[in-house]
Design an enzyme around this catalytic site. Structure first.
Site, PDB file in Angstrom:
ATOM      1  CG  ASN A  80      63.532 -24.868  71.594  1.00  0.00           C
ATOM      2  OD1 ASN A  80      63.018 -25.135  72.616  1.00  0.00           O
ATOM      3  ND2 ASN A  80      64.258 -25.742  70.614  1.00  0.00           N
ATOM      4  CB  SER A  99      66.023 -30.580  71.904  1.00  0.00           C
ATOM      5  OG  SER A  99      65.737 -29.819  70.330  1.00  0.00           O
ATOM      6  CD  GLU A 147      63.930 -24.005  62.081  1.00  0.00           C
ATOM      7  OE1 GLU A 147      63.097 -22.884  61.522  1.00  0.00           O
ATOM      8  OE2 GLU A 147      63.550 -24.347  62.906  1.00  0.00           O
ATOM      9  CG  HIS A 160      70.184 -28.102  69.079  1.00  0.00           C
ATOM     10  ND1 HIS A 160      71.513 -28.347  68.528  1.00  0.00           N
ATOM     11  CD2 HIS A 160      69.472 -27.333  68.233  1.00  0.00           C
ATOM     12  CE1 HIS A 160      71.657 -27.792  67.380  1.00  0.00           C
ATOM     13  NE2 HIS A 160      70.218 -26.964  67.228  1.00  0.00           N
TER      14      HIS A 160
END
Length: 636
Positions: free
Chosen positions: A219, A261, A123, A39
């Site tokens: 995240n 990421s 995910e 991402h």
């Protein structure tokens, strides 16, 4: 200006591994990634310029190689790739792979899979695809109210690896409070948990907080939310271009973290920009990152902290980029132990590094090997000093048993297990026994133990103890251990007492087995004690169970009672009044007429009325009359 950079900022192991797999295979054209490899639009665009194209369906690809990103994919995607004859490189994060395995196994066992995470995250969608399409996805405990899960169906609870740990724990708690049978797996990546905890710590300390990462990164968004709770001036940026430097001044204390990421170069650009703002020097981020990890190699013995325990494995934080795993077989030589009974979360333990595989993110550990090394020292000392050790019998081997003592396997031959050779060794399984070490071979790691010495010493001690406490006439309780044709042996808890066949019952018996059976508990009276020969004589006969006890009261003279004809003789017939009590009806008392033979008037087994004429307790004789009962009837 003071700048604090989070050690956990930037690429996690799984993302780094996925990105590396693209660059390593970039020559395999055409090359595709199943969805954006991470991402981060900057990295994705850079790869697109190198002809690495992200696709969202296998239908978009007709030839070439597909790289599966760290988020992983549903089970049917693998099938679709193989069906089209495409090549693929699986860069699924090992932590995500583990979730796929858990979900797949529990779905097959009939569990209802519940995933805690963002339902739109790739995910989570991939994990759901391993549950036969029946997974329930929830983001917070409040959503449980609308679910209709039968209480009879067990729940398998997992989490998105980058989700907030407090959310997972609150959902798990809510399920238990609703009385669901739930098996919870905290599958949040340790790196994610550490990253979030460090973000909390830093955001509490600083005036302003910078969170670096893609706008689409789950995240990173969670990092931003967490930091915003503790530091009002928190800024989420993708690159240095998004940073408004005029909002910072020389007196600020600034914290910097980044999502999983975010490449190190982008973080470095931000750090450099902030340093230039104040001409402040700061360590290179990559150096900080590398310094935060320890180096591991196979064969090392290191300390770690237990972070998760299941029925099949233990996860240990070693301060390494990947957590270590102790499988159940490497936890203890006693396979019957549940890992939860051996260690608990928070325990600091020593472990042996079995294997380090950075490409798969695997660190295999062993606890039993460390414990066995220490155990060998205990074994050797016990052998030298002749001390007694204890061990649990875990296996009935050929010709003996295997006992585990201090994680060392000890062989005890069947001939050294007791006072005599025992064929059925399975009776010892699971029992903890004492033994002495009689032989060791350090090179072959073999130990031979002797339980017989301990058994005989203990038996002798118990015999002496029991013999010294027994008295003639004393009532004792015991268990029938063995039966012979001449009597039975009663275990009195250290010594056997013999009950002769004549002392088993007041009735005449042909075999002790008519009354007793092995394992039966009995109460006996001590008849005699021979301490020199270590012999104890017992009787099971006492006044309470003597049928002739108070016989005059039970059968007073003149009473008419019923009895069974049990034996014929020339001078009359014997009639059983109750087991152990027979009376004689003389031939002259059988009938009011001349009787030549008792068989003329009576039959064996016949129930008749008789009158008690006389009772002699001392000689155990009772005289009976049948004809007088008939006379009484005719008189009436």
């Amino acid at each position: 200006m003071e700048i604090i950079v989070a050690n956990t900022a930037g690429f996690c192991f799984g993302v780094n591994r996925a990105v590396d797999s693209v660059y390593k295979n970039i020559q395999q054209q055409p090359l595709y990634t199943y969805g954006p490899i991470i991402h981060n639009p900057q990295v994705v665009e850079e790869l697109r310029e190198k002809n690495v194209i992200p696709v969202h369906s296998v239908d978009e690809v007709n030839e070439g190689t597909i790289i599966i990103r760290s988020h992983g994919v549903a089970k049917d995607v693998y099938g679709a790739i193989e069906e089209k004859g495409l090549n693929y490189i699986d860069s699924t994060c090992p932590y995500v792979k583990r979730i796929h395995k858990i979900v797949d196994e529990h779905s097959k066992k009939g569990y209802q899979v519940v995933i805690v995470g963002d339902r739109n995250h790739p995910e989570v969608q991939g994990i759901s695809g391993w549950s036969n399409g029946e997974a329930i996805i929830i983001e917070k405990p409040e959503e449980l109210e609308g679910l209709n899960i039968p209480k009879t169906k067990p729940i398998c609870l997992v989490s998105q690896t980058t989700y907030r740990e407090d959310r997972f724990e609150s959902v798990l708690k809510a399920l238990k409070e609703h009385h669901y049978e739930v098996e919870g797996f905290n599958t949040i990546c340790k790196a994610t948990s550490d990253r979030q905890q460090e973000a909390v710590k830093i955001s509490k300390m600083v005036d302003k907080m910078i969170v670096i990462g893609g706008r689409e990164s789950s995240n990173t968004r969670k990092l931003y939310e967490i930091c915003k709770n503790y530091c009002k001036e928190t800024y989420h940026i993708e690159t240095i271009k998004d940073l408004e430097l005029n909002k910072f001044n020389s007196n600020d204390k600034i914290g910097i973290t980044a999502g999983a990421s975010t490449p190190a170069r982008i973080i470095k650009e931000v750090i450099t920009a902030m340093n230039d703002l104040e001409n402040h020097t700061n360590e290179n981020f990559e150096e900080l990152l590398n310094q935060s990890f320890v180096t591991l190699r196979s064969g090392q013995v290191v300390k770690g902290t237990v972070i998760n325990v299941t029925d099949s494995e233990v996860s240990v934080n070693l301060g390494y980029k990947s957590d270590g795993i102790i499988s159940k077989s490497e936890l203890s030589n006693d396979s019957s132990l549940n890992p939860r009974d051996v260690v608990k979360v928070g325990d600091e333990i020593e472990v042996y590094i079995v294997r380090v595989n950075d490409s798969e993110g695997i660190v295999e550990l062993s606890k039993k090997r460390v414990d066995a090394q220490k155990g060998w020292e205990i074994i050797k000392k016990a052998h030298e000093e002749g001390t007694v050790l204890t061990g649990k019998v875990v296996e009935a081997a050929n010709g003996g048993v295997i006992a585990v003592s201090n994680e060392v396997r000890v062989f005890i031959p069947a001939s050294l297990m007791g006072s005599k050779y025992t064929q059925d060794l399975t009776q010892f399984l699971g029992k903890t026994i004492e033994f002495k070490v009689i032989k060791i071979d350090p090179k072959r790691k073999r130990v031979v133990g002797d339980h017989k010495q301990i058994y005989l010493e203990e038996t002798k001690r118990k015999k002496e103890e029991v013999l010294n406490t027994l008295q003639v006439g004393q009532k004792v309780k015991g268990t029938v251990r063995n039966i012979t044709n001449f009597g039975a042996f009663i275990d009195l808890g250290g010594i056997d007492g013999l009950v002769h066949i004549s002392q088993i019952s007041w009735n005449k018996i042909q075999s002790p087995e008519e009354v007793l059976k092995v394992g039966q508990e009995v109460e006996a009276i001590v008849l005699d004690i021979d301490k020199e020969k270590e012999k104890v004589s017992l009787t099971l006969k006492n006044e309470e169970n003597n049928p002739w006890f108070k016989i005059e009261e039970k059968y007073p003279v003149g009473a008419i009672v019923k009895g069974k004809v049990v034996r014929m003789v020339s001078f009359g017939a014997f009639v059983e009044l109750e087991p152990g009590v027979d009376g004689l009806v003389h031939i002259s008392q059988i009938a009011n007429k001349h009787v030549a033979k008792p068989e003329d008037e009576l039959k064996l087994g016949e129930i008749i009325d008789v009158k008690v004429l006389d009772v002699n307790k001392d000689e155990k004789k009772i005289s009976l009359s049948k004809k007088q009962t008939e006379a009484n009837v005719s008189e009436e």
